[in-house]
Design an enzyme around this catalytic site. Structure first.
Site, short mmCIF file in Angstrom:
data_model
loop_
_atom_site.label_atom_id
_atom_site.label_comp_id
_atom_site.label_asym_id
_atom_site.label_seq_id
_atom_site.Cartn_x
_atom_site.Cartn_y
_atom_site.Cartn_z
CD GLU A 106 46.64 38.94 35.25
OE1 GLU A 106 47.15 39.90 35.83
OE2 GLU A 106 45.59 39.02 34.60
CG ASP A 120 45.89 42.61 31.11
OD1 ASP A 120 46.86 43.25 31.56
OD2 ASP A 120 45.01 42.11 31.83
CG ASP A 139 49.34 44.95 34.41
OD1 ASP A 139 48.88 45.03 33.26
OD2 ASP A 139 48.85 44.23 35.30
CG HIS A 172 47.18 38.82 41.33
ND1 HIS A 172 47.32 38.10 40.17
CD2 HIS A 172 48.40 39.37 41.59
CE1 HIS A 172 48.57 38.21 39.74
NE2 HIS A 172 49.25 38.97 40.59
CG HIS A 199 44.50 47.52 42.14
ND1 HIS A 199 43.44 47.08 42.89
CD2 HIS A 199 44.60 46.66 41.11
CE1 HIS A 199 42.94 46.00 42.33
NE2 HIS A 199 43.62 45.72 41.24
CD GLU A 241 48.20 40.48 32.51
OE1 GLU A 241 48.71 41.49 33.01
OE2 GLU A 241 46.97 40.26 32.49
NE ARG A 273 50.51 41.89 37.18
CZ ARG A 273 50.53 42.84 38.10
NH1 ARG A 273 50.79 42.53 39.37
NH2 ARG A 273 50.31 44.10 37.80
CE1 TYR A 288 53.07 41.41 42.06
CE2 TYR A 288 51.90 39.46 42.82
CZ TYR A 288 52.17 40.37 41.83
OH TYR A 288 51.57 40.25 40.60
CG HIS A 318 41.54 38.76 33.57
ND1 HIS A 318 41.45 39.46 32.39
CD2 HIS A 318 42.68 39.21 34.17
CE1 HIS A 318 42.48 40.30 32.29
NE2 HIS A 318 43.25 40.15 33.35
CG ASP A 335 32.03 73.22 29.57
OD1 ASP A 335 33.02 72.69 30.11
OD2 ASP A 335 32.10 74.17 28.77
CG HIS A 376 39.45 42.46 34.65
ND1 HIS A 376 39.54 43.25 35.77
CD2 HIS A 376 40.73 42.13 34.35
CE1 HIS A 376 40.82 43.37 36.13
NE2 HIS A 376 41.55 42.71 35.28
#
Ligand code: GLY
Ligand code: MN
Ligand code: MN
Length: 429
Positions: free
Chosen positions: A384, A274, A263, A355, A246, A399, A397, A388, A359, A41, A366
């Site tokens: 960014e 971001d 990040d 990557h 991720h 950004e 990284r 790695y 963006h 609920d 994004h």
């Protein structure tokens, strides 16, 4: 809502720009996002659909916006249909917009309760030739879950098959790519909140802290500064976790000698920041960590120079690839031989930087953007770069969020510590 009232000139301006793009005698209809069930609920926290928010500022579930500039009845040139509320409903179900509040927020004078929509709609459609329906056309992802705008559109096409139908999405994309002054201020605010959280983290981190403890510091600072929360699931990735793009667990201990890649960004008034930063757990980079850090930083600085009016996204990506290639050569991660034998569709730098570099950023992290449109003043991009290196247990990284202007660009994160020495100083201060 935790955020302060937004000047409704923003939404008036956005509606004017949108309706100017409609063909004659057209009606456009926008819906709120769905609420998604979380358990028997309960719902997940509501997140408003970016398009209805952009055009109305209405931040409430089950809302409908109708724009019909050529409506024979002026009251339906712009109208809102909202969940009904009154004093009794407010006690039981919590606060919903009153009609007067909705007028203040949106600048739209015609506010009706939702229960009249089904009766009113046909009488509007009978005088419109074309119906603009909204759809999610963010080309970064293929969504498989139907949403309110889509279900409504399918139903309408079934019930009114002889109207012409058109897509709002390309018009929204064209508009939303270019941020107005008020929007930039809201993104700036999200960046400032993010900065405060980062500075807090710099004071907090030491060997032995857990990634989730850092996450907790961040959300504390966000909420006390009126953010609605994280713009996206934060990544707090120490050591080798940083090489998982991720990474979401945030459950590991940060150890002496490692670097933590973070990040995260605040969401304020539905606008997003971001940020990525990579910091040494013990407050000092090793020589190797510093070399990789400074390589990423140089790529970032050079890439930011390319974020100017007239640049095509594809050209930008190619140039950044060359810059990254030269830094990876400098670090000894790739060789001249690797570069000479690389395929154009599989550049060797992708082994360590897999990557995208940028963006659009705005109401979505994004944000919706046109892949083939040249950069223009008012666009906001992330920048960014990252390197790695799983075999070294190291991922870095950086950004920042960059606003393109007529004469170059403005770094909206310019106050957020970035140079390796500045990070070290703050961590040891
Ligand atoms: N935080 C997601 C990204 O950097 O694109
Ligand atoms: Mn990010
Ligand atoms: Mn990003």
């Amino acid at each position: 809502m935790k955020y302060e009232t937004i000047n409704n000139d923003l939404f008036k301006f956005n509606r004017k720009n949108f309706t100017e793009k409609l063909q004659r005698n057209s009606i456009a209809i926008f819906h709120s996002s769905d609420e998604f069930p979380r358990s028997g609920d309960q719902h997940f926290p509501f997140k408003q659909n970016a398009d209805i928010f952009y055009l109305s500022g209405i931040d409430q579930e089950k809302s409908i916006l109708v724009l019909f500039p050529d409506s024979p009845d002026p009251k339906f040139r712009e109208a809102l249909f909202l969940l009904k509320t009154d004093e009794h409903i407010a006690v039981w179900e919590g606060h919903k917009y009153t009609k007067e509040e909705a007028r203040q927020v949106s600048g739209i004078q015609s506010v009706f309760w939702l229960d009249s929509f089904d009766k009113v709609l046909p009488s509007l459609l009978h005088y419109a030739e074309r119906i603009y329906l909204n759809s999610n056309e963010n080309d970064r992802y293929v969504h498989t879950v139907p949403y309110r705008d889509l279900r409504f559109g399918l139903d309408l096409m079934n019930r009114f098959p002889l109207h012409q139908y058109a897509r709002s999405a390309p018009l929204m994309r064209e508009l939303r790519e270019i941020k107005s002054t008020i929007e930039v201020e809201l993104i700036r605010k999200a960046c400032e909140i993010t900065e405060a959280a980062f500075r807090r983290v710099l004071r907090f981190v030491k060997p032995g802290v857990k990634e989730y403890e850092i996450e907790a510091e961040i959300i504390h600072e966000f909420i006390r500064r009126r953010a609605s929360g994280h713009a996206y699931h934060p990544i707090i990735a120490s050591g080798t976790n940083a090489c998982v793009l991720h990474y979401a667990e945030n459950n590991r201990e940060c150890r002496d000698g490692e670097v933590i890649l973070m990040d995260f960004g605040a969401e304020y008034a539905n606008y997003n920041a971001d940020l990525s930063r990579s910091i040494p757990v013990n407050g000092r980079f090793t020589d190797r960590q510093r070399a990789v850090y400074n390589a990423v930083l140089r790529v970032m600085k050079e890439s930011i120079h390319l974020l100017v009016p007239g640049t095509l996204p594809a050209e930008y990506n190619r140039e950044v690839g060359k810059i990254m290639e030269s830094e990876l050569l400098g670090l000894g991660l790739i060789s001249r031989h690797d570069v000479e034998k690389q395929r154009e569709d599989m550049p060797v730098y992708k082994k360590y930087f897999m990557h995208g570099i940028s963006h659009h950023l705005g109401l979505d992290v994004h944000d919706i953007g046109h892949r083939y449109r040249k950069m223009e003043p008012g666009m906001v991009f992330t920048c960014e770069p990252g390197i790695y290196i799983p075999e070294e247990g190291l991922g870095i990284r950086l950004e920042n969020n960059i606003l393109i202007t007529a004469d170059g660009n403005v770094d909206l994160m310019t106050g957020i510590p970035l140079e390796a020495e500045e990070i070290e100083e703050l961590m040891n201060g």
